[in-house]
Design a protein around this motif. Structure first.
Motif, PDB file in Angstrom:
ATOM      1  N   PRO A  81      21.318  22.950  26.376  1.00 40.19           N
ATOM      2  CA  PRO A  81      20.841  24.328  26.516  1.00 40.19           C
ATOM      3  C   PRO A  81      21.838  25.100  27.383  1.00 40.19           C
ATOM      4  O   PRO A  81      22.553  24.501  28.180  1.00 40.19           O
ATOM      5  CB  PRO A  81      19.509  24.188  27.267  1.00 40.19           C
ATOM      6  CG  PRO A  81      19.166  22.740  27.252  1.00 40.19           C
ATOM      7  CD  PRO A  81      20.440  21.991  27.059  1.00 40.19           C
ATOM      8  N   THR A  82      21.875  26.427  27.233  1.00 43.52           N
ATOM      9  CA  THR A  82      22.706  27.233  28.127  1.00 43.52           C
ATOM     10  C   THR A  82      21.956  27.480  29.431  1.00 43.52           C
ATOM     11  O   THR A  82      22.532  27.414  30.511  1.00 43.52           O
ATOM     12  CB  THR A  82      23.079  28.566  27.463  1.00 43.52           C
ATOM     13  OG1 THR A  82      23.680  28.288  26.207  1.00 43.52           O
ATOM     14  CG2 THR A  82      24.038  29.369  28.323  1.00 43.52           C
ATOM     15  N   ALA A  83      20.664  27.770  29.297  1.00 48.66           N
ATOM     16  CA  ALA A  83      19.825  28.035  30.469  1.00 48.66           C
ATOM     17  C   ALA A  83      18.474  27.387  30.224  1.00 48.66           C
ATOM     18  O   ALA A  83      18.075  27.208  29.073  1.00 48.66           O
ATOM     19  CB  ALA A  83      19.662  29.538  30.670  1.00 48.66           C
ATOM     20  N   PRO A  84      17.790  27.033  31.283  1.00 46.17           N
ATOM     21  CA  PRO A  84      16.503  26.349  31.086  1.00 46.17           C
ATOM     22  C   PRO A  84      15.399  27.245  30.525  1.00 46.17           C
ATOM     23  O   PRO A  84      14.423  26.735  29.992  1.00 46.17           O
ATOM     24  CB  PRO A  84      16.151  25.844  32.484  1.00 46.17           C
ATOM     25  CG  PRO A  84      17.024  26.573  33.426  1.00 46.17           C
ATOM     26  CD  PRO A  84      18.212  27.059  32.681  1.00 46.17           C
ATOM     27  N   THR A  85      15.551  28.559  30.677  1.00 44.91           N
ATOM     28  CA  THR A  85      14.501  29.462  30.186  1.00 44.91           C
ATOM     29  C   THR A  85      15.153  30.632  29.466  1.00 44.91           C
ATOM     30  O   THR A  85      16.370  30.773  29.482  1.00 44.91           O
ATOM     31  CB  THR A  85      13.663  30.052  31.345  1.00 44.91           C
ATOM     32  OG1 THR A  85      14.516  30.941  32.105  1.00 44.91           O
ATOM     33  CG2 THR A  85      13.113  28.980  32.267  1.00 44.91           C
ATOM     34  N   THR A  86      14.335  31.448  28.861  1.00 42.80           N
ATOM     35  CA  THR A  86      14.818  32.717  28.321  1.00 42.80           C
ATOM     36  C   THR A  86      14.750  33.764  29.442  1.00 42.80           C
ATOM     37  O   THR A  86      14.392  33.447  30.572  1.00 42.80           O
ATOM     38  CB  THR A  86      13.950  33.151  27.120  1.00 42.80           C
ATOM     39  OG1 THR A  86      12.589  33.167  27.544  1.00 42.80           O
ATOM     40  CG2 THR A  86      14.130  32.191  25.955  1.00 42.80           C
ATOM     41  N   ALA A  87      15.097  34.986  29.086  1.00 41.74           N
ATOM     42  CA  ALA A  87      15.187  36.050  30.098  1.00 41.74           C
ATOM     43  C   ALA A  87      13.858  36.267  30.804  1.00 41.74           C
ATOM     44  O   ALA A  87      12.811  36.389  30.155  1.00 41.74           O
ATOM     45  CB  ALA A  87      15.639  37.343  29.437  1.00 41.74           C
TER      46      ALA A  87
END
Lengths: 93, 492, 486
Positions: free
Chosen positions: B408-414
């Motif tokens: 994943p790029t980040a663990p969550t979305t915005a």
């Protein structure tokens, strides 16, 4: 974790902290240091520190003057300048 | 060509339209400026727009085209993160400290793209001095996410990601110190690449953490990233850490590819997928992306990055340490902000820096000063550097059994603006998947791979071995040949 | 209470400004004397986004110095940042070398004192590292403000750090002078102390004789002449001993020397010492110097003063004292060597005598550097040859020298000719004069024959007088002796 001497750190960094902001910064710093303190648990005996991602030697430039006088353009950026000098509050030596 | 068309066109399509005379650079610049202005209030993607300079550059590009012999990027509108110095155009780093600063030179990246004929329409918003993962820490106000303007655009290159996602420009520059290109690209549903450390000159980029900073690009596709990256790579004698090697034509490699990834080994780091805080929607979208890669011929293998979690503490020692020193030059003497009232020299320093820097910048300067200070250097800074070597070694070992890492790029979305609130550490934890590549100097990209239940874009990250940019781009390009996540447009 | 015998311990840190054309990390000029800030480029002013790139010429000079002091040249050395705020320090840090310097473990041997009391002293040099200079604060009043000139910011410096090996101000001065000679000799520094090209910091402490631990030291900053170095150390040693003998303690401190009062005064104490937060500069990579480069630099190194001094004593037959004087500068040594090359090594001693005697006195009196001397090495060589072959007397030679100095003549033989300085050595020409003298001075003749050697001198004098000084006294003496004893 030892208590942070925030006054000394702020003085080294030349950042004025008001009493209100000092409390907030102190709390923030405690949290950040709690995070980075996880590093202490790792045994790094014998590991060479890595200060840079590039494992290359420094490149050298030839000893040639390449920069022309840009004083006027650069001094125009300064908050206070006069007679070709940057001006600052009196420095007492 | 209308602004509508601009919104969905690839760089090659735009270049063809220009070449065939179906549009002109000036018209494209006008359309981009118009859309930027129309969306400015909602997105706050720009700190400075430069309509006059843009139109002049566009007209010059049209001139050159009439004279023949122009490059593919000639006449293409773009925007620069306001961390790149631009001659004669104020460069703020989103800081009060530099709110009026007009550099007398262009950054290497700016120079390269201008030489290629690209037309800059302005300077995009960012976290102050690139310190942040949300673009909420800007003296000029937060940048908002085009998919949901109540949410963050990601950071620090939030303005560039938002401008591309919103169809204002087809490509924008960014910088990536701990994920600052990839994470906002993921949050905004666009593609962004951070090249290997040393690939792109740092000359003219306002420094945050010199051993981690690297310029990159954000665009709508891997192919467009390849075109832009090819233009900004290359040796620059003004940066001691610039690689003295010929640049590679990534775009040509993509054009020659067949869209298959037979035999490509994609490593999925066990620790990344098991990490606490990984959102379920993100996890399933990235896993689905992995299966898509598999369908293209790639082989999925499990790899291990045992010290993945330690990348965050290592980074939040090294980056602030370097920053505390890099930002010492902002003292109110030679340029930038100076406090109006002070008692003496030291008081001028203290007040100038207290008033000129925002809270997050001050936090990082204080942390960095602390970890370098007498008595703490070994325990923090030196230990973090040792961890850095171990982390880089973990990546090297992982690449023994795979060609690229998928994560994943980040663990969550915005998240919602202001949601992370009081605790800076909550924001730092978001960087878990991206900072490893910076610590090790590796190339990495993020491309869209789906949406969460709230309709927010999800990013899939590929990390490559040193100098494997072409491999990264080929993989993402193949993925985008089979999927259309990257073609989705925000409901603006 | 017994009076303690005290021992002085001194170590020096010397900042030598390197003779590069451009700055250590930028392409701005290092020329002295430009208008303020005309030689401060965007990198020197630390504009955002600017980056340092290391000057090969600065590294080459560091290698040269390292070889000249027989030190190790580090295969890998690292630039670090020394962080502190000061208005003449544009980046808020100085780029320097900290843990891994480019040069380490060298030494030089110097002559201390003169004549009988002279002795040799070897001073170990711990390290020499490359760093950038800061700008200048101008304290003239600009409406209560200080002016900052950044022309000097980024000028390359080599900081040469000695071990605390010196035991007196004399030794410290001898070492500083020898290093001053050496850096100019090998062309790495112009040595101009007024312009700040060679600045000395002295770490001074005292301890009871026999004590092996070091006393608390105070650092005297920025001494820009050898005289001040001597005076400052003398004062400091006296002050420290008095303080200790009165039962006080010496606090570690940085002090400045006030030449007008002849005193040192405290600038800052250890309590307000900076915390410089050194760390490796991430904008620069390790400096790697390979063997081939070192050998190339070595092959271009001139013969060093110490080796030349030895050669002048052993091969040229000079006294150590004269050899020391002749190697005080490369220019002087080169002048001497050129004269000897033209005159032949057998005439080395008279060459040295002329250069250290007549020539040195003239240069000194008129304040002219040896490089601008109107009397050239070839002149000295011709002069000593003509004295040697009897063409002219020493007195005649002095007249020739005078003519060369004033520019009245440019050629030694032409001057001899024009001034009629040639001695008459021809026997037939001298014979009649000798005969006349014998005839006119029977008393002297008699005395000589009676065994009074001195009487011969009177006869020689008569002949010389009759020849109006033109006769070669040596030949006259021979002729007289032959005639009177034959």
């Amino acid at each position: 974790m030892p208590a942070i001497d925030l006054d000394r750190i702020a003085e080294l960094a030349r950042i004025e902290l008001t009493p209100d902001s000092a409390a907030a910064f102190r709390a923030d710093l405690q949290r950040v240091l709690a995070l980075v303190d996880r590093l202490q648990a790792v045994d790094t005996t014998g590991v060479a520190p890595m200060s840079h991602p590039l494992d290359l030697p420094q490149r050298l430039r030839e000893d040639v003057v390449t920069e022309a006088d840009q004083r006027d353009a650069l001094l125009a950026l300064a908050p206070t300048a006069e007679n070709g000098l940057y001006l600052v509050p009196q420095v007492i030596e | 060509m209308s602004a509508e068309r601009l919104l969905t066109s690839s760089l090659r399509e735009l270049a063809a339209a220009l070449a065939e005379g179906r549009t002109r650079a000036e018209a494209l610049a006008d359309a981009a400026l118009e859309r930027a202005q129309a969306l400015q209030e909602r997105l706050n993607a720009f700190i400075t727009l430069t309509p006059e300079a843009a139109r002049a550059a566009a007209r010059a590009a049209d001139e050159r085209r009439r004279a023949g012999n122009v490059s593919l990027l000639s006449g293409i509108p773009l925007a620069h993160k306001d961390l790149f110095c631009t001659r004669g155009v104020r460069t703020t780093a989103a800081s009060r400290m530099l709110a009026e600063f007009v550099p007398p030179y262009d950054a290497f990246v700016v120079e390269r793209l201008a030489d290629a004929g690209a037309v800059s329409i302005g300077k995009t918003n960012l976290d102050e001095f690139a310190m942040g993962s949300a673009n909420e820490h800007s003296h000029f106000g937060p940048c908002r996410n085009p998919w949901d303007t109540s949410r963050i655009a990601g950071g620090s290159s939030g303005g560039s990601a938002a401008a591309v996602a919103a169809g204002i420009v087809p490509v924008a520059t960014g910088t990536d110190t701990g994920g600052s290109v990839r994470q906002p690209a993921a949050m905004c549903g666009v593609t962004g690449i951070k090249p290997s450390y040393g690939r792109v000159s740092r000359y003219g980029i306002i420094a945050y953490a010199s051993s981690l900073d690297q310029a990159g690009v954000i665009a709508r596709s891997a192919e467009d990233c390849a075109l832009a990256l090819t233009a900004i790579e290359g040796f620059d004698p003004r940066d001691s850490t610039s690689l003295d090697r010929p640049s590679e034509d990534h775009a040509a490699a993509l054009a020659a590819a067949d869209g298959q990834l037979d035999g490509l080994r994609l490593g999925l780091p066990r620790e990344f997928f098991a990490a606490e805080g990984l959102d379920a929607d993100v996890r399933s979208a990235v896993e689905a992306a992995a299966r898509t890669y598999e369908s293209l011929g790639a082989r999925l293998v499990e790899v291990s990055l045992p010290r993945a979690e330690l990348a965050i503490p290592a980074y939040y020692v090294i980056a602030p340490a370097e920053a505390s020193s890099n930002l010492a030059r902002y003292d109110g003497v030679r340029y930038g902000y100076r406090a109006p009232d002070y008692a003496d020299l030291d008081d001028m320093y203290r007040k100038t820096r207290a008033q000129g820097f925002g809270d997050e910048v001050k936090r990082r300067i204080l942390v960095g000063t602390y970890v370098l200070s007498h008595g703490y250097y070994d325990a923090y800074y030196l230990q973090a550097q040792k961890l850095r070597r171990l982390i880089a070694e973990d990546y090297r070992q992982a690449f023994d059994s795979c060609d690229l890492i998928l994560a994943p790029t980040a663990p969550t979305t915005a998240w919602r603006l202001g949601e992370k609130g009081q605790d800076p550490v909550q924001e730092y934890l978001q960087d878990i998947y991206t900072i490893g590549a910076n610590l090790a100097g590796l190339p990495a990209l993020s491309h869209p791979c789906g949406f969460d239940s709230a309709g927010l874009p999800i990013g899939c990250q590929l990390i490559g071995p040193y100098l494997a940019e072409t491999r990264l781009l080929l993989a993402a390009h193949a993925f985008q040949g089979k999927t259309d996540w990257h073609r989705q447009l925000p409901p603006l | 209470m017994n009076r303690t015998d005290w021992e002085t311990v001194i170590g020096l840190e010397i900042h030598a400004q390197l003779t590069t054309r451009s700055k250590i990390f930028s392409g701005a000029s290092t020329a002295f004397g430009a208008e303020p800030n005309r030689q401060a480029c965007a990198i020197d002013v630390a504009l955002p986004g600017t980056l340092p790139v290391l000057n090969r010429g600065a590294v080459e000079r560091a290698i040269r110095l390292g070889l000249a002091i027989e030190a190790e040249i580090a295969e890998r050395s690292v630039f670090a940042r020394k962080n502190y705020f000061y208005p003449d320090l544009p980046k808020g840090y100085q780029i320097s070398q900290y843990e891994l310097p480019v040069v380490k473990n060298g030494a030089i041997t110097v002559q201390v004192g003169e004549g009988e009391a002279a002795y040799e002293k070897t001073v170990r040099i711990t390290r020499a590292h490359l760093e950038e200079d800061a700008g200048k604060s101008l304290h003239e009043d600009f409406h209560g403000m200080t002016g900052i000139d950044l022309n000097r910011a980024g000028t390359p410096l080599l900081e040469i750090v000695s071990e605390p090996d010196m035991r007196s101000a004399e030794e410290a001065v001898a070492y500083a002078r020898a290093l001053h000679t050496l850096v100019r000799w090998i062309g790495v520094c112009d040595g101009n102390m007024q312009e700040g090209s060679f600045r000395i910091d002295a770490n001074v402490s005292v301890r009871p004789k026999g004590e092996t631990r070091l006393g608390t030291r105070r650092e005297i900053k920025n001494l820009n002449s050898f005289r001040f170095l001597q005076q400052a150390i003398d004062y400091e040693v006296r002050w420290q001993i008095e303080t200790l003998e009165e039962g006080g303690t010496v606090q570690q401190a940085t002090v400045l020397f006030d030449p007008e009062r002849g005193e040192t005064r405290v600038m800052r104490t250890k309590e307000d010492a900076h915390d410089y937060r050194y760390f490796p500069d991430p904008d620069l990579l390790p400096l790697v110097i390979d063997r081939a480069w070192i050998e190339e630099v070595r092959s271009n190194l001139p013969e060093l003063p110490q080796a030349l001094r030895r050669r002048l004593v052993e091969a040229h037959g000079l006294t150590p004292y004269d050899a020391n004087l002749l190697t005080a500068s490369k220019e002087l040594a080169d002048y001497y060597l050129a004269a000897v090359a033209a005159a032949g090594q057998a005439l080395a001693k008279p060459c040295a005598n002329w250069i250290l005697g007549e020539l040195a006195a003239k240069l000194n009196r008129s304040g002219i550097e040896i490089g601008e001397s109107p009397v050239l090495p070839a002149h000295i060589a011709a002069l000593v040859r003509r004295v040697q072959d009897g063409t002219i007397s020493h007195a005649g030679a002095k007249k020739v020298f005078e003519a060369l100095w004033t520019g009245e003549g440019q050629d030694v033989d032409a001057i001899i000719e024009a001034q009629g300085l040639e001695q008459v050595s021809d026997e037939s020409a001298l014979e009649s004069l000798v005969d006349a003298a014998i005839a006119a001075n029977p008393k002297s003749v008699e005395e000589f024959r009676a065994g009074k050697e001195k009487a011969l001198n009177a006869l020689v004098g008569q002949v010389m007088k009759a020849s109006r000084g033109a006769a070669n006294p040596q030949r006259v003496t021979e002729l007289l002796r032959r005639k009177l004893t034959g």
